[in-house]
Design a protein around this motif. Sequence first.
Motif, mmCIF file in Angstrom:
data_model
loop_
_atom_site.group_PDB
_atom_site.id
_atom_site.type_symbol
_atom_site.label_atom_id
_atom_site.label_comp_id
_atom_site.label_asym_id
_atom_site.label_seq_id
_atom_site.Cartn_x
_atom_site.Cartn_y
_atom_site.Cartn_z
ATOM 1 N N GLU A 82 78.863 16.388 29.222
ATOM 2 C CA GLU A 82 80.289 15.784 28.955
ATOM 3 C C GLU A 82 81.002 16.684 27.861
ATOM 4 O O GLU A 82 82.530 16.797 28.231
ATOM 5 N N GLU A 83 80.633 17.239 27.152
ATOM 6 C CA GLU A 83 81.339 18.184 26.132
ATOM 7 C C GLU A 83 81.823 19.374 26.855
ATOM 8 O O GLU A 83 83.007 19.669 26.638
ATOM 9 N N ALA A 84 80.946 19.882 27.756
ATOM 10 C CA ALA A 84 81.405 21.047 28.564
ATOM 11 C C ALA A 84 82.751 20.668 29.235
ATOM 12 O O ALA A 84 83.806 21.359 29.545
ATOM 13 N N LYS A 85 82.466 19.377 30.222
ATOM 14 C CA LYS A 85 83.875 19.034 30.776
ATOM 15 C C LYS A 85 85.153 18.876 30.199
ATOM 16 O O LYS A 85 86.304 19.136 30.370
ATOM 17 N N ALA A 86 84.913 18.124 28.755
ATOM 18 C CA ALA A 86 86.028 18.100 27.871
ATOM 19 C C ALA A 86 86.619 19.411 27.487
ATOM 20 O O ALA A 86 87.917 19.586 27.602
ATOM 21 N N HIS A 87 85.864 20.369 27.317
ATOM 22 C CA HIS A 87 86.483 21.720 26.974
ATOM 23 C C HIS A 87 87.109 22.259 27.934
ATOM 24 O O HIS A 87 88.108 22.754 27.998
ATOM 25 N N PHE A 88 86.485 22.092 29.434
ATOM 26 C CA PHE A 88 86.779 22.671 30.465
ATOM 27 C C PHE A 88 88.314 21.861 30.855
ATOM 28 O O PHE A 88 89.121 22.976 31.153
ATOM 29 N N ILE A 89 88.519 20.792 30.739
ATOM 30 C CA ILE A 89 89.743 20.068 31.080
ATOM 31 C C ILE A 89 90.843 20.770 30.123
ATOM 32 O O ILE A 89 91.924 20.966 30.448
ATOM 33 N N GLN A 90 90.591 20.718 28.660
ATOM 34 C CA GLN A 90 91.644 21.273 27.820
ATOM 35 C C GLN A 90 91.837 22.614 28.170
ATOM 36 O O GLN A 90 92.905 22.910 28.035
ATOM 37 N N ALA A 91 90.830 23.550 28.520
ATOM 38 C CA ALA A 91 90.958 24.966 28.648
ATOM 39 C C ALA A 91 91.960 25.015 30.057
ATOM 40 O O ALA A 91 92.725 25.905 29.999
ATOM 41 N N LYS A 92 91.892 24.137 30.994
ATOM 42 C CA LYS A 92 92.485 24.265 32.264
ATOM 43 C C LYS A 92 94.012 24.113 31.854
ATOM 44 O O LYS A 92 95.075 24.609 32.317
ATOM 45 N N THR A 93 94.384 23.065 31.073
ATOM 46 C CA THR A 93 95.554 22.795 30.715
ATOM 47 C C THR A 93 96.292 23.854 29.757
ATOM 48 O O THR A 93 97.420 24.395 29.975
ATOM 49 N N LEU A 94 95.329 24.463 29.065
ATOM 50 C CA LEU A 94 95.920 25.650 28.136
ATOM 51 C C LEU A 94 96.361 26.755 28.939
ATOM 52 O O LEU A 94 97.143 27.656 28.800
ATOM 53 N N HIS A 95 95.630 26.965 29.913
ATOM 54 C CA HIS A 95 95.524 28.302 30.821
ATOM 55 C C HIS A 95 96.764 27.967 31.862
ATOM 56 O O HIS A 95 97.675 29.309 32.070
ATOM 57 N N GLN A 96 96.972 26.902 32.157
ATOM 58 C CA GLN A 96 98.094 26.555 32.940
ATOM 59 C C GLN A 96 99.366 26.967 32.085
ATOM 60 O O GLN A 96 100.624 27.421 32.668
ATOM 61 N N GLN A 97 99.462 26.791 30.853
ATOM 62 C CA GLN A 97 100.659 27.000 30.040
ATOM 63 C C GLN A 97 100.717 28.189 29.404
ATOM 64 O O GLN A 97 101.818 28.720 28.859
ATOM 65 N N SER A 98 99.634 29.077 29.489
ATOM 66 C CA SER A 98 99.380 30.133 28.854
ATOM 67 C C SER A 98 100.633 31.469 29.684
ATOM 68 O O SER A 98 100.514 31.367 30.571
ATOM 69 N N VAL A 99 100.879 32.284 28.626
ATOM 70 C CA VAL A 99 101.505 33.225 29.044
ATOM 71 C C VAL A 99 100.903 34.695 28.918
ATOM 72 O O VAL A 99 101.374 35.769 29.102
ATOM 73 N N GLY A 100 99.696 34.657 28.570
ATOM 74 C CA GLY A 100 98.978 36.010 28.211
ATOM 75 C C GLY A 100 97.187 35.460 27.432
ATOM 76 O O GLY A 100 97.091 34.339 27.313
ATOM 77 N N SER A 101 96.709 36.497 27.405
ATOM 78 C CA SER A 101 95.265 36.382 26.692
ATOM 79 C C SER A 101 95.375 36.531 25.301
ATOM 80 O O SER A 101 94.463 36.100 24.667
ATOM 81 N N TYR A 102 96.432 37.247 24.976
ATOM 82 C CA TYR A 102 96.410 37.788 23.495
ATOM 83 C C TYR A 102 96.067 36.441 22.379
ATOM 84 O O TYR A 102 95.155 36.907 21.640
ATOM 85 N N GLU A 103 96.770 35.423 22.536
ATOM 86 C CA GLU A 103 96.778 34.514 21.532
ATOM 87 C C GLU A 103 95.113 33.845 21.521
ATOM 88 O O GLU A 103 94.501 33.569 20.508
ATOM 89 N N TYR A 104 94.556 33.858 22.537
ATOM 90 C CA TYR A 104 92.978 33.635 22.667
ATOM 91 C C TYR A 104 91.916 34.645 22.309
ATOM 92 O O TYR A 104 91.003 34.106 21.610
ATOM 93 N N THR A 105 92.310 35.726 22.609
ATOM 94 C CA THR A 105 91.544 36.700 22.109
ATOM 95 C C THR A 105 91.677 37.020 20.668
ATOM 96 O O THR A 105 90.753 37.421 19.895
ATOM 97 N N SER A 106 92.841 36.905 20.047
ATOM 98 C CA SER A 106 93.256 36.963 18.700
ATOM 99 C C SER A 106 92.111 36.012 18.021
ATOM 100 O O SER A 106 91.737 36.226 16.975
ATOM 101 N N LEU A 107 91.928 34.685 18.587
ATOM 102 C CA LEU A 107 91.255 33.700 17.826
ATOM 103 C C LEU A 107 89.799 33.933 17.829
ATOM 104 O O LEU A 107 89.163 33.911 17.014
ATOM 105 N N ILE A 108 89.438 34.349 19.097
ATOM 106 C CA ILE A 108 88.014 34.993 19.186
ATOM 107 C C ILE A 108 87.739 36.046 18.257
ATOM 108 O O ILE A 108 86.741 36.000 17.632
ATOM 109 N N ASN A 109 88.575 37.037 18.203
ATOM 110 C CA ASN A 109 88.080 38.149 17.230
ATOM 111 C C ASN A 109 88.285 37.511 15.722
ATOM 112 O O ASN A 109 87.428 38.048 14.913
ATOM 113 N N ASP A 110 88.972 36.614 15.472
ATOM 114 C CA ASP A 110 88.839 36.251 13.902
ATOM 115 C C ASP A 110 87.928 34.985 13.915
ATOM 116 O O ASP A 110 87.358 35.256 12.475
#
Length: 148
Positions: A62-90
Motif C-alpha cells: 500500500e505504501e509503495a502504491k501511494a508513492h507510485f501514484i504520487q510519483a506518476k503525477t509528479l513525473h507527468q508535470q516534470s520538466v526534467g530530472s534536476y529537481e529530483y536528483t538535487s533532492l536525492i543528492n541532499d
Amino acid sequence: MFSVLKKWLQRSEPEEVQKTTDPITASLVLMLEVAWSDHDIDSDEEKAILQAINKTFDLDTEEAKAHFIQAKTLHQQSVGSYEYTSLINDQMTYDEKKNIIHTLWQIANSDQYIDQWEEHAIRKIADLLYIDHRDFIDAKIETKRGKL
C-alpha cells in the motif's frame, strides 16, 4: 503558445520540490523517467518499479502504491530530472544513490532489452547524482548478468 510558456514557468523550483517531496518519491520519478524514455511504460516496467521500491525502501504494498501514484503525477508535470536528483543528492548517501542506479538498470532491463534511450536516461541521471562512471558501468554489467 503563451499559456504553455506561462504554465512551464510556473512549475516547481528545486527548492519547492525539496519541501514537498520525499527521497522515495523523488527516486520513483527517476525510475519513471527511465521507463518513459522510450515513450511507453509497459506493465513489466511498472511491476519492476513497484518491486524495486518494495525491496529498496522496505515498503509494504500500500505504501509503495501511494508513492507510485504520487510519483506518476509528479513525473507527468516534470520538466526534467534536476529537481529530483538535487533532492536525492541532499538527502541520500553515495551508496544509496548507487543503489538507485542499480534499480534504474533493472527497470530498463525488465524486458530483457536495454534500449539506447533508457541507457541515455540512466547515464544522465547518474551524472546528476555524481555517480562514478565505473559504478555506472558495473551496475549495468551486473544487471545484464542477473546478479542484482
